[in-house]
Design an enzyme around this catalytic site. Structure first.
Site, PDB file in Angstrom:
ATOM      1  N   GLU A  81      87.565 140.870  35.241  1.00  0.00           N
ATOM      2  CA  GLU A  81      86.124 140.626  35.342  1.00  0.00           C
ATOM      3  C   GLU A  81      85.414 141.778  36.043  1.00  0.00           C
ATOM      4  O   GLU A  81      84.296 142.148  35.658  1.00  0.00           O
ATOM      5  CB  GLU A  81      85.826 139.310  36.062  1.00  0.00           C
ATOM      6  CG  GLU A  81      84.356 138.966  36.100  1.00  0.00           C
ATOM      7  CD  GLU A  81      83.692 138.890  34.728  1.00  0.00           C
ATOM      8  OE1 GLU A  81      82.499 139.252  34.649  1.00  0.00           O
ATOM      9  OE2 GLU A  81      84.340 138.482  33.747  1.00  0.00           O
ATOM     10  N   GLU A  88      79.889 146.754  31.417  1.00  0.00           N
ATOM     11  CA  GLU A  88      78.522 146.313  31.123  1.00  0.00           C
ATOM     12  C   GLU A  88      77.495 147.147  31.878  1.00  0.00           C
ATOM     13  O   GLU A  88      76.452 147.510  31.323  1.00  0.00           O
ATOM     14  CB  GLU A  88      78.361 144.831  31.449  1.00  0.00           C
ATOM     15  CG  GLU A  88      79.104 143.928  30.487  1.00  0.00           C
ATOM     16  CD  GLU A  88      78.905 142.452  30.779  1.00  0.00           C
ATOM     17  OE1 GLU A  88      78.239 142.107  31.778  1.00  0.00           O
ATOM     18  OE2 GLU A  88      79.413 141.644  29.997  1.00  0.00           O
TER      19      GLU A  88
END
Length: 130
Positions: A81, A88
């Protein structure tokens, strides 16, 4: 003034060496972790989920190797993550405009996290149900 490009050897100068570099690396890592905690809802949700799972791993009646696996898959999911959030952020930094390659990068990061969560479920299921 220090150059921002690579030296003749092709390596970038980091400016710090030895214990100072290690200390700086720890500060950067702390900053990255705090950025994820305060800026990424998905990371906070996974942190809560995996905190519960990791505490549970410490109290269930399993072997040491099994306990290590239960803990490791939780940490791997958190690691994935963090990398997904970094991807991102880089994609968004480059451009917020919709582009197929940007979508692909974000979708692959999401797929990596989904795979990591599937791994968590499988490992926990196999160990606890076997």
């Amino acid at each position: 003034m220090q150059s921002s490009g690579p030296s003749a050897s092709g390596k970038y100068s980091h400016g710090k060496t030895g214990i100072a570099r290690i200390f700086s690396t720890l500060i950067y890592s702390r900053d990255g972790f705090l950025t994820a905690v305060y800026g990424e809802a998905a990371f906070r949700q996974l942190l809560v989920l995996h905190s519960v799972l990791m505490v549970s791993a410490l109290v269930v009646n399993v072997s040491g190797i099994e306990r290590a696996l239960l803990l490791a898959v939780c940490l791997i999911s958190l690691l994935v993550e963090l990398l997904n959030s970094a991807i991102e952020a880089v994609v968004d930094r480059i451009s917020l405009e919709h582009h197929p390659l940007s979508k692909n990068a974000k979708d692959m990061g999401s797929a990596a996290q989904t795979t990591a969560l599937l791994m968590v479920a499988v490992v926990w299921g196999v160990i606890l149900l076997a």
